[in-house]
Enzyme design. Structure first.
Site, PDB file in Angstrom:
ATOM      1  N   THR A  90      -5.659  16.097 -19.082  1.00 63.49           N
ATOM      2  CA  THR A  90      -7.173  15.444 -19.308  1.00 63.49           C
ATOM      3  C   THR A  90      -8.198  15.708 -18.531  1.00 63.49           C
ATOM      4  O   THR A  90      -7.936  15.697 -17.201  1.00 63.49           O
ATOM      5  CB  THR A  90      -6.992  13.963 -19.627  1.00 63.49           C
ATOM      6  OG1 THR A  90      -8.167  13.266 -19.785  1.00 63.49           O
ATOM      7  CG2 THR A  90      -6.267  13.516 -18.646  1.00 63.49           C
ATOM      8  N   CYS A 104     -13.442  17.984 -22.957  1.00 62.55           N
ATOM      9  CA  CYS A 104     -12.380  16.962 -23.150  1.00 62.55           C
ATOM     10  C   CYS A 104     -11.346  17.790 -23.924  1.00 62.55           C
ATOM     11  O   CYS A 104     -11.541  18.600 -24.785  1.00 62.55           O
ATOM     12  CB  CYS A 104     -12.977  15.759 -24.223  1.00 62.55           C
ATOM     13  SG  CYS A 104     -11.495  14.677 -24.838  1.00 62.55           S
TER      14      CYS A 104
END
Length: 231
Positions: free
Chosen positions: A83, A197
């Site tokens: 992430t 992202c």
């Protein structure tokens, strides 16, 4: 082949991308029935998101540190945090372990340098777009000029990630809105766009725009495989 330790679940939708990409790249490199040597620690994202939204970043770090320690005990030889946002605490995780942490912004910066990109647009969560942990690394280590969406656009980018993409919801209207923001960044001088992202690549890919896209999940997976296979 080295064993990779993946910290996933943030969200699990993009952790699937990492698992697939890493295994496919290893198989492409080695052939036959080869696949990657992986350990995966998948956290409960609801708890992490609560700590993010209440600015309890040390609590976030502790979750990742415990995960990293578990992966080290399981035989991992490098840690991959799957992430972008949680790289806000990557330095704390790196300090707590004695194996490498493969930083997603470093992999992305190298990919941009290779393509001679100087000015780049950044899409991601509000934390990634507005805090300096990500952009400062790109600026200071890779001499990049980083543009982010306007203050009025950032909440939309952020909300689509958390209310849709993290739940596996893919909406055509959201894609159209993202493309409009990408075009705006391009008109402001961005030569490429960082999909900063790991879920954004589930919504947008290069077939949707002529502006060069840099999917950080894919780039990070490639860097992880390069580490695993280096002699």
């Amino acid at each position: 082949m080295k064993t990779l330790g993946l910290i996933g679940g943030m969200s699990w939708e993009s952790s699937v991308t990492y698992y697939q990409q890493i295994n496919r790249l290893v198989n492409q490199a080695l052939g036959e029935l080869h696949s990657a040597k992986l350990c995966l620690y998948s956290v409960d994202f609801n708890q992490v998101a609560h700590y993010q939204n209440t600015a309890q970043w040390h609590a976030c770090a502790q979750i990742l540190i415990e995960a990293a320690h578990s992966l080290v005990r399981a035989g991992a030889e490098a840690i991959v945090i799957c992430t972008n946002t949680m790289h806000k605490v990557a330095h704390l995780v790196a300090e707590a372990i004695d194996i490498p942490l493969l930083h997603i912004a470093d992999a992305t910066g190298l990919a941009l340098q290779k393509d001679h990109i100087k000015r780049v647009g950044l899409l991601g969560t509000a934390f990634t777009m507005e805090d300096d942990f990500y952009t400062s690394r790109l600026v200071n280590q890779f001499s990049l000029d980083v543009l982010t969406p306007s203050p009025s656009q950032r909440p939309l980018v952020h909300d689509i990630i958390y209310t849709q993409l993290c739940k596996g919801v893919i909406c055509d209207q959201s894609r159209t809105q993202y493309i409009e923001i990408i075009n705006d960044l391009n008109q402001r001088g961005a030569q490429g766009i960082i999909l900063g992202c790991t879920e954004i690549g589930l919504l947008i890919n290069q077939t949707h725009t002529e502006v060069p896209l840099y999917d950080t999940a894919a780039i990070h997976a490639q860097a992880a495989v390069a580490f695993a296979l280096e002699q």
